[in-house]
Scaffold this active site. Structure first.
Site, short mmCIF file in Angstrom:
data_model
loop_
_atom_site.label_atom_id
_atom_site.label_comp_id
_atom_site.label_asym_id
_atom_site.label_seq_id
_atom_site.Cartn_x
_atom_site.Cartn_y
_atom_site.Cartn_z
N HIS A 1 -68.59 -100.91 -63.93
CA HIS A 1 -68.65 -99.96 -63.24
C HIS A 1 -69.53 -100.00 -61.81
O HIS A 1 -70.47 -98.70 -61.66
CB HIS A 1 -68.82 -98.77 -63.88
CG HIS A 1 -67.89 -98.16 -64.94
ND1 HIS A 1 -66.79 -97.73 -65.31
CD2 HIS A 1 -68.24 -97.98 -66.31
CE1 HIS A 1 -66.14 -97.37 -66.06
NE2 HIS A 1 -67.21 -97.47 -66.93
N SER B 1 -65.14 -94.06 -70.00
CA SER B 1 -65.48 -95.23 -69.62
C SER B 1 -64.18 -95.78 -70.15
O SER B 1 -62.83 -94.86 -70.30
CB SER B 1 -66.49 -96.02 -70.06
OG SER B 1 -65.86 -97.12 -69.30
N LEU B 2 -63.89 -96.67 -71.16
CA LEU B 2 -62.23 -96.83 -72.42
C LEU B 2 -62.31 -95.39 -72.76
O LEU B 2 -60.84 -95.70 -72.97
CB LEU B 2 -63.83 -98.06 -73.00
CG LEU B 2 -62.55 -98.21 -74.57
CD1 LEU B 2 -61.44 -98.54 -74.63
CD2 LEU B 2 -63.28 -99.14 -75.38
#
Length: 293
Positions: free
Chosen positions: A196, A88-89
């Site tokens: 998401h 993700s990040l």
């Protein structure tokens, strides 16, 4: 072959990075540069803030990014990755590590992403939960049974662990369906919104605009991006995948499997915590894992 991996939101802790800041002049200079770019002293919050300070999305994301990138750029020598990936990040950290993004541009994008996500969370109440003990296919199938609410798989973390995002009512409804389908547990997550998922569409649009204005460079090694779980060094493709990331699921299991298939035998986690090392062990117990935190 060595794969370097970078953690996402949730890995933060008070005191993160302070030892490196005190002991390594390069790290200190990078941290001070981050304070300047962000317009506030994020280092004060990282080193001596409260847990609540660090849980603010606008602080959490730049803090984890900064910690991870400092390790790649200033601590690990020689830093010569064969491949990179981020959860993700962490994908933004990976793109700075493989020289596709400059540190400054990566930090600005992460800061804009965090603020855009917070705004999207404030627009509509939403949440997340993690399902334990069901196959990926079964989780996808059960999510489709909820017709009147938004519920989608958000993170395919490892076999038997899938995070879901959705409306509050949708997550409550799907939790019962997952248990009926044989899930060992369904645990609510303490998050500010449904990452998401379609709830992040306003943030996706905002981030896409920022990505389009940012300069990208040819990377020094392939990145396995969340939304495709496939290797790429194509700058145009990297941009598009980055834009898609906020509303698409994180295919972490599939990414690790693809890296192993492409020759990775050692996975090194750079950043706070050891979460990704644990996930890799569950995905493939035969590979070696290491961490620098």
């Amino acid at each position: 072959m060595k794969a370097y991996m970078f953690p996402g939101q949730g890995a933060q802790f008070v005191g993160m990075g302070k030892n490196w800041y005190d002991q390594n002049p390069k790290v200190k200079a990078l941290f001070e540069q981050a304070n300047e770019i962000l317009g506030f002293r994020i280092t004060d919050l990282m080193f001596s803030g409260t847990d609540e300070d660090l849980k603010q999305t606008k602080v959490t994301q730049p803090a984890i990014f900064l910690h991870s990138v400092a390790l790649a750029l200033c601590v690990v020598e020689p830093f010569a990755p064969d491949m990179v990936a981020g959860h993700s990040l962490g994908e933004f950290s990976a793109l700075v590590a493989n020289r596709c993004l400059s540190f400054e541009d990566g930090l600005r994008l992460v800061s804009q992403r965090a603020q855009a996500m917070q705004k999207a969370c404030d627009l509509a109440p939403s949440t997340m939960a993690v399902v334990l003990g069901l196959s990926n296919d079964k989780v996808v199938e059960v999510c489709k049974e909820v017709k009147d609410e938004v519920v989608v798989p958000a993170n395919f973390n490892c076999p038997g662990q899938v995070a879901l995002s959705g409306s509050i009512a949708g997550i409550e409804k799907v939790a019962e369906l997952m248990k009926a389908a044989g899930a060992k547990r369904v645990l609510p997550l303490k998050v500010s919104g449904a990452f998401h998922s379609p709830f992040m569409e306003p943030a996706r649009l905002e981030l896409a605009e920022a990505v389009d204005k940012t300069e990208f460079h040819a990377p020094i090694c392939p990145i396995y991006q969340n939304c495709t779980a496939a290797a790429t060094t194509d700058v145009a493709q990297i941009r598009e995948n980055l834009k898609a990331q906020l509303t698409a699921p994180v295919k972490w299991t599939q990414s690790v499997e693809a890296m192993v298939a492409d020759g990775a035998d050692t996975f090194v986690e750079l950043g706070p915590g050891t979460v990704l090392q644990g996930l890799v062990h569950k995905i493939n117990p035969d590979v070696q894992t290491e961490g620098v935190s």
